[in-house]
Write a protein that holds these residues in place. Structure first.
Motif, mmCIF file in Angstrom:
data_model
loop_
_atom_site.group_PDB
_atom_site.id
_atom_site.type_symbol
_atom_site.label_atom_id
_atom_site.label_comp_id
_atom_site.label_asym_id
_atom_site.label_seq_id
_atom_site.Cartn_x
_atom_site.Cartn_y
_atom_site.Cartn_z
ATOM 1 N N ASP A 112 0.861 -1.188 0.000
ATOM 2 C CA ASP A 112 0.000 0.000 0.000
ATOM 3 C C ASP A 112 0.894 1.233 0.000
ATOM 4 O O ASP A 112 1.570 1.518 0.991
ATOM 5 N N ILE A 113 0.908 1.980 -1.119
ATOM 6 C CA ILE A 113 1.813 3.119 -1.219
ATOM 7 C C ILE A 113 1.305 4.319 -0.426
ATOM 8 O O ILE A 113 1.976 5.364 -0.390
ATOM 9 N N ARG A 114 0.134 4.181 0.227
ATOM 10 C CA ARG A 114 -0.277 5.227 1.173
ATOM 11 C C ARG A 114 0.568 5.143 2.447
ATOM 12 O O ARG A 114 0.595 6.080 3.243
ATOM 13 N N GLN A 115 1.242 4.011 2.634
ATOM 14 C CA GLN A 115 2.268 3.847 3.667
ATOM 15 C C GLN A 115 3.610 3.805 2.939
ATOM 16 O O GLN A 115 4.016 2.763 2.438
ATOM 17 N N PRO A 116 4.294 4.959 2.847
ATOM 18 C CA PRO A 116 5.401 5.085 1.878
ATOM 19 C C PRO A 116 6.590 4.174 2.111
ATOM 20 O O PRO A 116 7.264 3.801 1.155
ATOM 21 N N GLU A 117 6.894 3.808 3.360
ATOM 22 C CA GLU A 117 8.120 3.042 3.591
ATOM 23 C C GLU A 117 7.981 1.627 3.051
ATOM 24 O O GLU A 117 6.957 0.967 3.238
ATOM 25 N N LEU A 118 9.014 1.157 2.362
ATOM 26 C CA LEU A 118 8.971 -0.185 1.780
ATOM 27 C C LEU A 118 8.820 -1.234 2.872
ATOM 28 O O LEU A 118 9.503 -1.163 3.905
ATOM 29 N N ILE A 122 9.977 -6.989 0.939
ATOM 30 C CA ILE A 122 10.663 -6.719 -0.325
ATOM 31 C C ILE A 122 12.166 -6.801 -0.097
ATOM 32 O O ILE A 122 12.723 -6.065 0.713
ATOM 33 N N ASP A 123 12.791 -7.725 -0.808
ATOM 34 C CA ASP A 123 14.233 -7.938 -0.666
ATOM 35 C C ASP A 123 14.994 -6.702 -1.149
ATOM 36 O O ASP A 123 14.744 -6.191 -2.246
ATOM 37 N N ARG A 124 15.935 -6.238 -0.329
ATOM 38 C CA ARG A 124 16.719 -5.040 -0.692
ATOM 39 C C ARG A 124 17.602 -5.272 -1.919
ATOM 40 O O ARG A 124 18.070 -4.320 -2.538
ATOM 41 N N SER A 125 17.830 -6.525 -2.293
ATOM 42 C CA SER A 125 18.678 -6.808 -3.451
ATOM 43 C C SER A 125 18.037 -6.403 -4.768
ATOM 44 O O SER A 125 18.723 -6.271 -5.784
ATOM 45 N N ILE A 126 16.715 -6.191 -4.778
ATOM 46 C CA ILE A 126 16.047 -5.814 -6.032
ATOM 47 C C ILE A 126 15.739 -4.317 -6.079
ATOM 48 O O ILE A 126 15.063 -3.852 -7.009
ATOM 49 N N ILE A 127 16.242 -3.559 -5.072
ATOM 50 C CA ILE A 127 15.928 -2.131 -5.016
ATOM 51 C C ILE A 127 16.344 -1.421 -6.297
ATOM 52 O O ILE A 127 15.644 -0.539 -6.801
ATOM 53 N N ALA A 128 17.519 -1.790 -6.840
ATOM 54 C CA ALA A 128 18.008 -1.122 -8.050
ATOM 55 C C ALA A 128 17.030 -1.271 -9.208
ATOM 56 O O ALA A 128 16.931 -0.390 -10.073
ATOM 57 N N LYS A 129 16.266 -2.371 -9.231
ATOM 58 C CA LYS A 129 15.294 -2.591 -10.306
ATOM 59 C C LYS A 129 13.994 -1.816 -10.071
ATOM 60 O O LYS A 129 13.162 -1.722 -10.964
ATOM 61 N N LEU A 130 13.853 -1.282 -8.857
ATOM 62 C CA LEU A 130 12.631 -0.536 -8.531
ATOM 63 C C LEU A 130 12.851 0.969 -8.576
ATOM 64 O O LEU A 130 12.018 1.736 -8.100
ATOM 65 N N THR A 131 13.999 1.407 -9.137
ATOM 66 C CA THR A 131 14.369 2.822 -9.116
ATOM 67 C C THR A 131 13.266 3.763 -9.594
ATOM 68 O O THR A 131 13.055 4.822 -8.981
ATOM 69 N N PRO A 132 12.533 3.463 -10.651
ATOM 70 C CA PRO A 132 11.488 4.407 -11.080
ATOM 71 C C PRO A 132 10.361 4.578 -10.055
ATOM 72 O O PRO A 132 9.611 5.560 -10.141
ATOM 73 N N TYR A 133 10.242 3.658 -9.117
ATOM 74 C CA TYR A 133 9.127 3.692 -8.173
ATOM 75 C C TYR A 133 9.556 4.032 -6.742
ATOM 76 O O TYR A 133 8.704 4.190 -5.874
ATOM 77 N N LYS A 166 7.413 6.210 -4.300
ATOM 78 C CA LYS A 166 6.986 7.481 -4.891
ATOM 79 C C LYS A 166 5.478 7.377 -5.140
ATOM 80 O O LYS A 166 5.052 6.786 -6.133
ATOM 81 N N GLY A 167 4.699 7.883 -4.221
ATOM 82 C CA GLY A 167 3.258 7.709 -4.306
ATOM 83 C C GLY A 167 2.502 8.970 -3.953
ATOM 84 O O GLY A 167 3.027 10.085 -4.067
ATOM 85 N N PRO A 168 1.262 8.813 -3.489
ATOM 86 C CA PRO A 168 0.425 9.975 -3.191
ATOM 87 C C PRO A 168 0.872 10.751 -1.957
ATOM 88 O O PRO A 168 0.438 11.882 -1.760
ATOM 89 N N VAL A 169 1.718 10.144 -1.127
ATOM 90 C CA VAL A 169 2.169 10.810 0.099
ATOM 91 C C VAL A 169 3.536 11.444 -0.162
ATOM 92 O O VAL A 169 4.463 10.786 -0.631
ATOM 93 N N SER A 170 3.653 12.730 0.138
ATOM 94 C CA SER A 170 4.920 13.433 -0.015
ATOM 95 C C SER A 170 5.860 13.037 1.124
ATOM 96 O O SER A 170 5.509 13.153 2.301
#
Length: 367
Positions: A112-118, A122-133, A166-170
């Motif tokens: 739920d991206i209304r709760q911004p923290e990952l 989610i494994d931190r090893s794939i963070i580089a693949k999630l860069t746009p998000y 990167k979601g609805p919450v600043s």
């Protein structure tokens, strides 16, 4: 006339009649009359389920087909991380997706991206693949961070690396440096009590002890800078130039004691202060140099007169002793004769008599 259609083992068929979905077809060969208006869409079961120009909802009513599909619905406030056989495949945006579950195992992590923290899932090893998000925030070892959602303070952040959707919450993070810091006041123009305008270079060391209080202040370092300026003007304005030059260390003590009274207001602890330089105007420098030169000349003349007086007194004492003691007078004559002989290459004396008496008589004649 019959038209054969063959479906391979890694395929499934979708039978349509006059464009309407009828059923799924398992691997095998099927024959339909060319005039029967039957069509078959052949799909690769290693690929996502998708039929061109057809909505997915049209096929979700078929229970037999559904048993071979994994269907995932992504809401507007969600991001779903898709794994195939335990390996990252892609990020799914809002929508409905279907995948064949016959050859590959599909898993989905809903966030739920209304709760911004990952989330921890989610494994931190794939963070580089999630860069746009994802956006990243780093807190250094000498810092303390503060996390804000929509400009509302949430919590403190210890040193480390943090990731947020990167979601609805600043999302905003602010950091406070906890190391000892130094503030320099360069070229502060201040007028002394006797109307001399000079410039001071002043330094102050401090350390933040209440980071949250510092965040509550707008440009806290500028406020400290201004407070130091005011205290400098307050103290220096009560001193004459000569007093200031003699009491530079007292300036630092006064400023430090006064600024320490405001430590709670600023959320810092002031550790030390000092005057680095006192810079005088050019004309004032010339005047002081002239005064200093005159003082040094007067001191030199005084020393010279003292030496002359001592030398004269010594000569007078010697003369008195020689008047009172003829033997001492005689010894003094011999001392001078020795000095004369050292500087003369040869001496010719004619006539009889003792040599020493003859030399003495020469000196007596000259006298």
């Amino acid at each position: 006339m019959l038209k054969p259609i063959t479906i391979q083992a890694d395929q499934r068929g979708l039978l349509f009649h006059k464009g309407s979905y009828v059923k799924r077809l398992l691997p095998g060969t099927y024959r339909y009359f060319s005039w029967s208006q039957h069509t078959v869409a052949v799909l690769n079961i290693t690929k996502p389920f998708s039929v061109e120009s057809k909505d997915l909802q049209l096929f979700l009513q078929d229970e037999e087909l559904l048993r071979e599909l994994d269907v995932v619905r992504v809401q507007d406030h969600e991001i779903v991380v898709h794994y195939e056989d335990g390996q990252f495949a892609q990020v799914l945006k809002p929508g409905v997706y279907a995948y064949w579950n016959l050859l590959k195992k599909h898993t989905f992590v809903h966030t739920d991206i209304r709760q911004p923290e990952l989330p921890a899932g989610i494994d931190r090893s794939i963070i580089a693949k999630l860069t746009p998000y994802v956006q990243c925030c780093e807190i250094a070892s000498h810092e303390l961070g503060f996390l804000f959602y929509d400009h509302s303070l949430q919590r403190e952040l210890a040193p480390g690396k943090y990731y947020f959707w990167k979601g609805p919450v600043s999302v905003l993070t602010k950091t406070v440096d906890l190391r000892q810091q130094q503030m320099d006041l360069i070229g502060q123009e201040i007028m002394t009590e006797d109307k001399v305008t000079l410039r001071l270079n002043f330094v102050c060391q401090y350390k933040i002890v209440n980071p949250q209080r510092v965040l509550e202040l707008k440009a806290y370092d500028e406020q400290i800078h201004i407070q130091l300026q005011l205290l400098l003007r307050e103290y220096v304005g009560t001193l004459k130039l000569d007093e200031l030059l003699k009491q530079k260390e007292d300036v630092a003590s006064f400023i430090l004691s006064r600024i320490q009274e405001k430590e709670d207001a600023f959320g810092v602890r002031f550790l030390g202060a000092g005057v680095k330089d006192v810079i005088l105007p050019g004309e004032m420098k010339d005047i002081l140099n002239t005064v200093l030169l005159a003082e040094k000349k007067a001191q030199a003349n005084l020393l010279t007169r003292r030496e002359e007086t001592a030398s004269t007194r010594s000569l007078l004492n010697t003369a008195k002793l020689m008047d009172e003691n003829q033997t001492l007078f005689r010894l003094k004559e011999l001392e001078f004769l020795e000095k004369i002989c050292d500087k003369i290459g040869s001496i010719s004396v004619t006539g009889g008599g003792d040599l020493l008496e003859r030399l003495s008589s020469l000196i007596s004649v000259n006298k």
